[in-house]
Design a protein around this motif. Sequence first.
Motif, PDB file in Angstrom:
ATOM      1  N   THR A 172       0.850  -1.187   0.000  1.00 23.09           N
ATOM      2  CA  THR A 172       0.000   0.000   0.000  1.00 23.09           C
ATOM      3  C   THR A 172       0.888   1.241   0.000  1.00 23.09           C
ATOM      4  OG1 THR A 172      -0.118   0.439   2.389  1.00 23.09           O
ATOM      5  CG2 THR A 172      -1.550  -1.320   1.523  1.00 23.09           C
ATOM      6  N   PRO A 173       0.335   2.432  -0.247  1.00 20.58           N
ATOM      7  CA  PRO A 173       1.143   3.654  -0.196  1.00 20.58           C
ATOM      8  C   PRO A 173       1.827   3.865   1.156  1.00 20.58           C
ATOM      9  CG  PRO A 173      -0.934   4.092  -1.292  1.00 20.58           C
ATOM     10  CD  PRO A 173      -1.034   2.706  -0.725  1.00 20.58           C
ATOM     11  N   GLU A 174       1.278   3.248   2.211  1.00 15.80           N
ATOM     12  CA  GLU A 174       1.857   3.377   3.545  1.00 15.80           C
ATOM     13  C   GLU A 174       2.815   2.234   3.883  1.00 15.80           C
ATOM     14  OE1 GLU A 174       1.213   6.120   5.348  1.00 15.80           O
ATOM     15  OE2 GLU A 174       0.003   6.779   3.621  1.00 15.80           O
ATOM     16  N   GLY A 175       3.060   1.346   2.906  1.00 16.21           N
ATOM     17  CA  GLY A 175       3.942   0.213   3.141  1.00 16.21           C
ATOM     18  C   GLY A 175       3.175  -1.098   3.182  1.00 16.21           C
ATOM     19  N   PRO A 176       3.853  -2.233   3.426  1.00 14.97           N
ATOM     20  CA  PRO A 176       3.191  -3.545   3.444  1.00 14.97           C
ATOM     21  C   PRO A 176       2.166  -3.638   4.583  1.00 14.97           C
ATOM     22  CG  PRO A 176       5.585  -3.770   3.318  1.00 14.97           C
ATOM     23  CD  PRO A 176       5.303  -2.342   3.649  1.00 14.97           C
ATOM     24  N   MET A 177       0.977  -4.189   4.252  1.00 16.88           N
ATOM     25  CA  MET A 177      -0.096  -4.307   5.241  1.00 16.88           C
ATOM     26  C   MET A 177      -0.577  -5.759   5.298  1.00 16.88           C
ATOM     27  SD  MET A 177      -3.852  -2.451   5.233  1.00 16.88           S
ATOM     28  CE  MET A 177      -4.607  -3.633   4.106  1.00 16.88           C
ATOM     29  N   PRO A 178      -0.561  -6.383   6.489  1.00 16.48           N
ATOM     30  CA  PRO A 178      -1.061  -7.760   6.592  1.00 16.48           C
ATOM     31  C   PRO A 178      -2.556  -7.819   6.358  1.00 16.48           C
ATOM     32  CG  PRO A 178      -0.528  -6.887   8.768  1.00 16.48           C
ATOM     33  CD  PRO A 178      -0.067  -5.867   7.782  1.00 16.48           C
ATOM     34  N   ILE A 179      -2.989  -8.834   5.590  1.00 13.27           N
ATOM     35  CA  ILE A 179      -4.418  -9.030   5.343  1.00 13.27           C
ATOM     36  C   ILE A 179      -4.771 -10.486   5.625  1.00 13.27           C
ATOM     37  CG2 ILE A 179      -4.733  -7.156   3.683  1.00 13.27           C
ATOM     38  CD1 ILE A 179      -4.373  -9.187   1.443  1.00 13.27           C
ATOM     39  N   GLU A 180      -6.064 -10.743   5.816  1.00 14.94           N
ATOM     40  CA  GLU A 180      -6.537 -12.070   6.199  1.00 14.94           C
ATOM     41  C   GLU A 180      -6.742 -12.999   5.010  1.00 14.94           C
ATOM     42  OE1 GLU A 180      -6.960 -13.215   9.307  1.00 14.94           O
ATOM     43  OE2 GLU A 180      -6.287 -11.323  10.163  1.00 14.94           O
ATOM     44  N   VAL A 181      -7.101 -12.452   3.844  1.00 20.57           N
ATOM     45  CA  VAL A 181      -7.324 -13.291   2.664  1.00 20.57           C
ATOM     46  C   VAL A 181      -5.997 -13.502   1.941  1.00 20.57           C
ATOM     47  CG1 VAL A 181      -9.717 -12.600   2.374  1.00 20.57           C
ATOM     48  CG2 VAL A 181      -7.919 -11.271   1.254  1.00 20.57           C
ATOM     49  N   PHE A 182      -5.950 -14.500   1.067  1.00 18.15           N
ATOM     50  CA  PHE A 182      -4.701 -14.775   0.358  1.00 18.15           C
ATOM     51  C   PHE A 182      -4.975 -15.358  -1.012  1.00 18.15           C
ATOM     52  CE2 PHE A 182      -5.698 -18.521   2.921  1.00 18.15           C
ATOM     53  CZ  PHE A 182      -5.580 -19.559   2.013  1.00 18.15           C
TER      54      PHE A 182
END
Length: 452
Positions: free
Chosen positions: A259-269
Amino acid sequence: MNIHFIAIGGSAMHNLALALEHKGYSITGSDDVIFEPSKSRLAEKGLLPEAFGWYPEKIHSKLDAVILGMHAKPDNSELLKAQELGITIYSYPEFLYEQSKNKTRVVIGGSHGKTTITSMILHVLNYHNREVDFMVGAQLDGFERMVHLTEENDFIVLEGDEYLSSPIDRRPKFHLYKPNIALLSGIAWDHINVFPTFENYVEQFSIFTDSIIKGGSITYNVEDPEVKKVVEASENAIRKLPYETPQYTVEDGQTLLETPEGPMPIEVFGKHNLSNLAGAKWICQNMGVDENDFYEAIATFTGASKRLEKIAENDTCVVYKDFAHSPSKVAATTRAVKEQYPDRKVIACLELHTYSSFNPEFLKDYKGALDPADVASVFYLPESVKIKKLKEVTPTQISEAFQRTDLKIFTESAAFKDFVFSQGYENAVLLLMSSGNYGGLDLQQIKELIED
């Protein structure tokens, strides 16, 4: 309004009945069989028919309309009575359009991904307390029903299914919604009992694209060649907004979205879910949600029911079930799981259940679909083929279609169950894929096996 449902027990139909009851309408209905959870949910609201079957006496001149479900036949006695009395008869999508004529209609179409994308959009809007009407094809966390209708909401978000509208209306559902804002996620031949050629199937998506209100927009997956071809060939006066899979990485079983703010952990893959996320993001932005608010909300999205749904987990094993059944969906889901868990043994179990999956020509499209899995099995019941009045499908045909020499093929429920319960689940992932019920496989027993 007084509304009668012919075939009230279906997943979509009973949710619409519940939504209209919630809105204050007077609802009656009939069906020849109703399964759970529809049965209990209708009973809770006093809408469960007193007896199963069709009763023409339920159709009378005081009804404002009848809503006809796909489960009914064209010679249904209640339908014939409604036609005789001249009562207005709607298909499910026709009625949804009538309820949304004065709203901004957002319609999510595509052979695959539409339920997940619609669910992502609704999750984001709900997270930020933005009220909209909706219809989605799966039960979502935080939502009481799969259908919600009001007089006051400005937007309605609709999952746009390409299957037929009713027994007497052979148009695909998504042709009837006339979207202001649309999305097209992918085109992969499905429903071959209705659309006998690939060209005929693709044509339905061209009609959908041309049905968008002039001045509206279509957000489309530019990475899908058929989608790209259909959208870019359309001469409809609409904005065409392409999207593609965003950048992401997988580290220690965790997907990180760039993301523009850097890597973001998400639940889906999985690549297909990241592509779905990109489409949902642009639709949400078209609906007034800014990018940062979208990312904040989507970080908490865990998925739609039956779409890579985690049903059990311990320190070394996880179990998913998924609605995947068509070749493209099976391939994408199996690949996604192996990508997420590269160091674990992936055990993939596919049940062939649909009309299309028993067609010898269509079967060939499964070639390589299970290849990412370390252990792969296919289960089907010959009785299911007979019920659909199709030619016999043999294990040899299955083996030749998938072209995997170590593929395990089961045609008996007991043998398939023994296979599932005999696997070693140390450092493993079990992936169950079907639109059926795996021959009555008890998923609670699997959960107990893994979590005990």
